[in-house]
Design a protein around this motif. Structure first.
Motif, short mmCIF file in Angstrom:
data_model
loop_
_atom_site.label_atom_id
_atom_site.label_comp_id
_atom_site.label_asym_id
_atom_site.label_seq_id
_atom_site.Cartn_x
_atom_site.Cartn_y
_atom_site.Cartn_z
N MET A 18 30.01 33.04 34.19
CA MET A 18 30.99 32.14 34.92
C MET A 18 30.38 32.26 36.41
N THR A 19 29.94 33.50 36.86
CA THR A 19 29.67 33.50 38.48
C THR A 19 28.39 32.31 38.68
N ALA A 20 27.59 32.56 37.52
CA ALA A 20 26.12 31.76 37.75
C ALA A 20 26.62 30.26 37.56
N ALA A 21 27.49 29.80 36.77
CA ALA A 21 28.08 28.34 37.13
C ALA A 21 28.74 28.09 38.18
N GLU A 22 29.54 28.80 38.86
CA GLU A 22 30.34 28.73 39.87
C GLU A 22 29.57 28.59 41.03
N HIS A 23 28.30 29.22 41.09
CA HIS A 23 27.22 29.31 42.08
C HIS A 23 26.36 27.90 42.24
N TRP A 24 26.01 27.69 40.69
CA TRP A 24 25.22 26.44 40.82
C TRP A 24 26.37 25.10 40.97
N GLN A 25 27.26 24.87 40.33
CA GLN A 25 28.07 23.61 40.54
C GLN A 25 29.49 23.78 41.12
N VAL A 64 37.22 36.25 36.47
CA VAL A 64 37.74 35.71 35.38
C VAL A 64 38.98 36.63 35.41
N VAL A 65 40.22 36.03 35.50
CA VAL A 65 41.51 36.96 35.41
C VAL A 65 42.26 36.32 34.27
N GLU A 112 30.93 36.50 50.78
CA GLU A 112 31.55 35.59 51.79
C GLU A 112 32.58 35.18 51.23
N VAL A 113 32.87 35.04 49.89
CA VAL A 113 33.87 34.37 49.09
C VAL A 113 33.98 34.87 47.83
N ALA A 114 35.48 34.89 47.48
CA ALA A 114 35.94 35.27 46.31
C ALA A 114 36.43 34.23 45.46
N VAL A 115 35.75 33.91 44.28
CA VAL A 115 36.29 32.81 43.54
C VAL A 115 36.93 33.46 42.37
N VAL A 116 38.27 32.93 42.24
CA VAL A 116 39.18 33.46 41.21
C VAL A 116 39.46 32.42 40.10
N GLY A 117 39.05 32.59 38.74
CA GLY A 117 39.33 31.66 37.79
C GLY A 117 39.96 32.44 36.64
N GLY A 118 40.26 31.71 35.58
CA GLY A 118 40.91 32.30 34.26
C GLY A 118 42.21 31.82 34.28
N GLY A 119 42.99 32.02 33.04
CA GLY A 119 44.09 31.65 32.71
C GLY A 119 45.39 32.13 33.90
N VAL A 120 45.02 33.39 34.23
CA VAL A 120 46.22 33.87 35.44
C VAL A 120 46.13 33.17 36.86
N ALA A 121 44.84 32.60 36.92
CA ALA A 121 44.52 31.57 38.36
C ALA A 121 45.18 30.43 37.92
N PRO A 149 40.28 28.95 44.38
CA PRO A 149 40.09 28.90 43.04
C PRO A 149 38.98 28.33 42.36
N ALA A 150 38.51 28.76 41.23
CA ALA A 150 37.31 28.26 40.56
C ALA A 150 37.48 26.94 40.11
N GLU A 151 36.34 26.23 39.97
CA GLU A 151 36.24 24.92 39.81
C GLU A 151 35.79 24.41 38.33
N MET A 152 35.01 25.41 37.74
CA MET A 152 34.12 24.84 36.74
C MET A 152 34.87 24.91 35.16
N GLY A 153 36.00 25.41 35.06
CA GLY A 153 36.82 25.14 33.95
C GLY A 153 36.28 25.70 32.71
N THR A 154 36.52 24.92 31.54
CA THR A 154 36.20 25.56 30.35
C THR A 154 34.76 25.69 29.83
#
Length: 318
Positions: free
Chosen positions: A117-124, A137-138, A250-259, A289-294
């Motif tokens: 998930m981290t690789a995806a958020e950093h790429w796109q 991922v929470v 620099e940044v914390a990206v939070v994704g997953g259902g709880v987000a 918030p995370a942006e990449m979704g499922t």
């Protein structure tokens, strides 16, 4: 024939997803099977092989340059095994060897699902262009991964950044991992719901006791539901601040259902972070918030494989 695609697998307790991913992060071919999570390890592996066979049976397979696997963990990339908590039949299971039976000698990379998930958020996604990031991922559990010096840092076994098992409450509840007071034991969806129920929260007429139902009650002003989310936010903030202090993200990206709770989570999280991230070099830390979704697991598995195999045109922020 150009080698301009990466085959990606995203393996979890409910689904085994596969795709061929191009240099822009587009999934040009998809395949999917349900995970027979309560069956034997070999039964689960047969479904992984079925997904790979579906991908390898396409005309595009000849363009595949590498294979990336993001799996529920723990994983051990150093020996190619996985032990997902939610797939009991896989304990030190030789996943890489099993995948090799289908993909042959293509370069192959295994990482934990939080690292993917981290690789995806950093790429796109939300960490694009950042030099240092923690992506989380929470959900049913709490996982994560790190970007350091502008590159994904999976660590030797593919688990680096697993923030869910930082202890933030020294006298807290025992965690299934064996420690006490872990972030996951406080901030995961099931534990948010558990704490709300123990505090006297009651679900609506439908009987939904999920974290999403607790979030809806918190949004409507229920003080017990709100307190459970505030406690989760405090645990997440403590773990994020500890990570930032160690490696200067620099940044914390939070994704997953709880987000998906939105401001019910992010408002107290940002407020609590101000109490924990106090030193000058972490005081400006952002939480987004995370942006990449499922599709994050598949896109990220491809990006991790590209970095490991040193392939040009993949995995760099666009």
């Amino acid at each position: 024939m150009p080698r301009d695609l990466i085959a990606a697998l995203d393996i979890g307790g409910t689904k085994i997803a596969g795709a061929l991913v191009d240099g822009s992060g587009k999934l040009v071919v998809r395949a999917r099977r349900a995970t027979p999570a309560q069956e034997s390890g070999q039964t689960v592996m047969r479904e992984v092989t079925a997904v790979l066979n579906e991908l390898s049976g396409t005309a595009q397979w000849s363009r595949v340059a590498a294979v990336g696997i993001g799996s529920a963990g723990p994983v051990d990339a150093s020996v190619g095994t996985v032990s997902p908590v939610n797939i009991p039949g896989w304990r030190d299971f030789p996943l890489v060897a099993g995948v090799r039976e289908t993909v042959g000698e293509l370069p192959l990379t295994l990482v934990g699902d939080g690292v993917a998930m981290t690789a995806a958020e950093h790429w796109q996604g939300a960490a694009r262009g950042r030099t240092g990031a923690l992506c989380m991922v929470v959900s049913t559990g709490v996982g994560g991964g790190l970007v350091l010096n502008g590159r994904l840092y999976p660590g030797p076994t593919g688990n680096a950044g697993h923030i869910g098992h930082i202890s933030v409450d020294l006298d807290g509840d025992p965690c299934p991992c064996g420690a006490r007071g872990c972030v996951e034991r406080i901030a995961s969806g099931p534990n948010i719901a558990r704490r709300a129920l123990e505090g006297g929260w009651r679900p609506g007429p439908g009987g939904d006791t999920s974290a999403a139902a607790v979030a809806a009650s918190a949004r409507a002003g229920d003080p017990v539901a709100r307190a459970s989310f505030e406690r989760a936010a405090q645990a997440l903030a403590a773990g994020i601040a500890a990570t930032a202090t160690l490696v200067e993200i620099e940044v914390a990206v939070v994704g997953g259902g709880v987000a998906g709770a939105g401001d019910v989570l992010f408002t107290p999280l940002r407020r609590a972070l101000r109490d924990y991230a106090t030193l000058s070099f972490v005081a400006g830390l952002e939480v987004v918030p995370a942006e990449m979704g499922t599709d994050a697991g598949l896109v990220g598995a491809a990006a991790a494989a590209a970095q490991h195999a040193r392939l040009d045109g993949f995995g760099s922020p666009s």
